[in-house]
Design a protein around this motif. Structure first.
Motif, mmCIF file in Angstrom:
data_model
loop_
_atom_site.group_PDB
_atom_site.id
_atom_site.type_symbol
_atom_site.label_atom_id
_atom_site.label_comp_id
_atom_site.label_asym_id
_atom_site.label_seq_id
_atom_site.Cartn_x
_atom_site.Cartn_y
_atom_site.Cartn_z
ATOM 1 N N SER A 13 0.853 -1.178 0.000
ATOM 2 C CA SER A 13 0.000 0.000 0.000
ATOM 3 C C SER A 13 0.898 1.242 0.000
ATOM 4 O O SER A 13 1.891 1.308 0.727
ATOM 5 C CB SER A 13 -0.871 -0.020 1.262
ATOM 6 O OG SER A 13 -1.692 1.097 1.320
ATOM 7 N N SER A 18 -1.387 2.883 -8.013
ATOM 8 C CA SER A 18 -2.417 3.687 -8.683
ATOM 9 C C SER A 18 -1.797 4.705 -9.642
ATOM 10 O O SER A 18 -2.344 4.954 -10.720
ATOM 11 C CB SER A 18 -3.301 4.393 -7.653
ATOM 12 O OG SER A 18 -4.013 3.436 -6.895
ATOM 13 N N GLU A 34 -8.342 0.435 -8.694
ATOM 14 C CA GLU A 34 -8.424 -0.309 -7.430
ATOM 15 C C GLU A 34 -9.854 -0.342 -6.877
ATOM 16 O O GLU A 34 -10.471 0.715 -6.692
ATOM 17 C CB GLU A 34 -7.494 0.325 -6.392
ATOM 18 C CG GLU A 34 -7.533 -0.378 -5.063
ATOM 19 C CD GLU A 34 -6.706 0.307 -3.994
ATOM 20 O OE1 GLU A 34 -6.759 -0.167 -2.848
ATOM 21 O OE2 GLU A 34 -6.031 1.300 -4.276
ATOM 22 N N ARG A 37 -10.495 1.907 -3.461
ATOM 23 C CA ARG A 37 -10.678 3.358 -3.615
ATOM 24 C C ARG A 37 -12.049 3.670 -4.210
ATOM 25 O O ARG A 37 -12.684 4.650 -3.831
ATOM 26 C CB ARG A 37 -9.568 3.947 -4.482
ATOM 27 C CG ARG A 37 -8.201 3.868 -3.817
ATOM 28 C CD ARG A 37 -7.671 5.229 -3.550
ATOM 29 N NE ARG A 37 -6.357 5.160 -2.934
ATOM 30 C CZ ARG A 37 -5.902 6.103 -2.148
ATOM 31 N NH1 ARG A 37 -6.615 7.165 -1.892
ATOM 32 N NH2 ARG A 37 -4.698 6.000 -1.620
ATOM 33 N N ARG A 38 -12.507 2.827 -5.128
ATOM 34 C CA ARG A 38 -13.835 3.064 -5.725
ATOM 35 C C ARG A 38 -14.942 2.825 -4.700
ATOM 36 O O ARG A 38 -15.936 3.559 -4.674
ATOM 37 C CB ARG A 38 -14.027 2.172 -6.954
ATOM 38 C CG ARG A 38 -13.159 2.631 -8.127
ATOM 39 C CD ARG A 38 -13.425 1.819 -9.385
ATOM 40 N NE ARG A 38 -12.799 0.515 -9.250
ATOM 41 C CZ ARG A 38 -13.244 -0.599 -9.814
ATOM 42 N NH1 ARG A 38 -14.331 -0.605 -10.558
ATOM 43 N NH2 ARG A 38 -12.601 -1.730 -9.652
ATOM 44 N N ASP A 126 -8.290 8.356 2.150
ATOM 45 C CA ASP A 126 -8.660 6.962 1.908
ATOM 46 C C ASP A 126 -7.657 5.963 2.476
ATOM 47 O O ASP A 126 -7.974 4.786 2.612
ATOM 48 C CB ASP A 126 -8.793 6.701 0.406
ATOM 49 C CG ASP A 126 -9.916 7.506 -0.225
ATOM 50 O OD1 ASP A 126 -10.782 8.012 0.508
ATOM 51 O OD2 ASP A 126 -9.921 7.632 -1.459
ATOM 52 N N ARG A 127 -6.440 6.400 2.760
ATOM 53 C CA ARG A 127 -5.406 5.519 3.315
ATOM 54 C C ARG A 127 -5.064 6.035 4.704
ATOM 55 O O ARG A 127 -4.241 6.921 4.864
ATOM 56 C CB ARG A 127 -4.152 5.495 2.434
ATOM 57 C CG ARG A 127 -3.092 4.531 2.980
ATOM 58 C CD ARG A 127 -1.784 4.535 2.192
ATOM 59 N NE ARG A 127 -2.002 4.213 0.790
ATOM 60 C CZ ARG A 127 -1.742 5.045 -0.229
ATOM 61 N NH1 ARG A 127 -1.234 6.232 -0.006
ATOM 62 N NH2 ARG A 127 -1.966 4.667 -1.464
#
Length: 172
Positions: A13, A18, A34, A37-38, A126-127
């Motif tokens: 990760s 991406s 990915e 993420r979607r 998101d991470r």
């Protein structure tokens, strides 16, 4: 389309997967973004609230992505894939990996693998996990892909253009 033309880009990760997928898309290659993420962009389930639900949603999306990609001409590059999602569910629940699901949707044997790259790793909305968790995930994925008969092609810690050149050269 043969599974030999369906390539997964997996690994650590925050390792630039991406960004590589975006660059492959810009050069005209078929890509699948990915699932994680979607799913987050669609409002969940979110991994920090319901990891098992998130992984189940990622499995469903990865299966649909795979099925849709089979109709495309030429190679298709996936930013993560079904193996990643199945492994995430197994990790979240402590259950065994669902090898039947994986066997029904095989990918090309070489998997392009992003190494841990702390200088590149960054948290964002998101991470939210740290680099130590990314390292543990990297190791789980490497073991899983190898156990399924895949060879890992490490992505170099280099420019995006050099990574694109490597991936395209190995895939075509």
């Amino acid at each position: 389309m043969s599974a030999r033309r369906l390539y997964v880009i997996s690994g650590c990760s925050g390792g630039g997967k991406s960004t590589l997928i975006d660059a492959l898309a810009e050069t005209g290659h078929n890509v699948v973004r990915e699932p994680g993420r979607r799913i987050i962009a669609q409002g969940g389930p979110l991994p920090w609230d319901d990891m098992a639900g998130f992984a189940q949603a990622a499995i469903a999306m990865a299966e649909a992505d795979y099925d849709a990609a089979r109709a495309l001409e030429g190679p298709v590059f996936f930013d993560r894939g079904l193996v990643d999602a199945v492994l995430a569910l197994a990790h979240a629940t402590g259950q065994q990996r669902d090898l039947t699901r994986i066997a029904q949707r095989p990918y090309a044997k070489p998997v392009f693998f992003a190494p841990p790259w702390q200088d590149l790793f960054a948290n964002d909305e998101d991470r939210r996990h740290g680099f130590a968790e990314a390292l543990a995930e990297h190791d789980r994925l490497a073991r899983a892909y190898r156990s399924l008969g895949h060879t890992l092609t490490p992505l170099p810690k280099s420019s995006v253009a050099q990574r694109v050149a490597l991936v395209v050269a190995k895939a075509l």
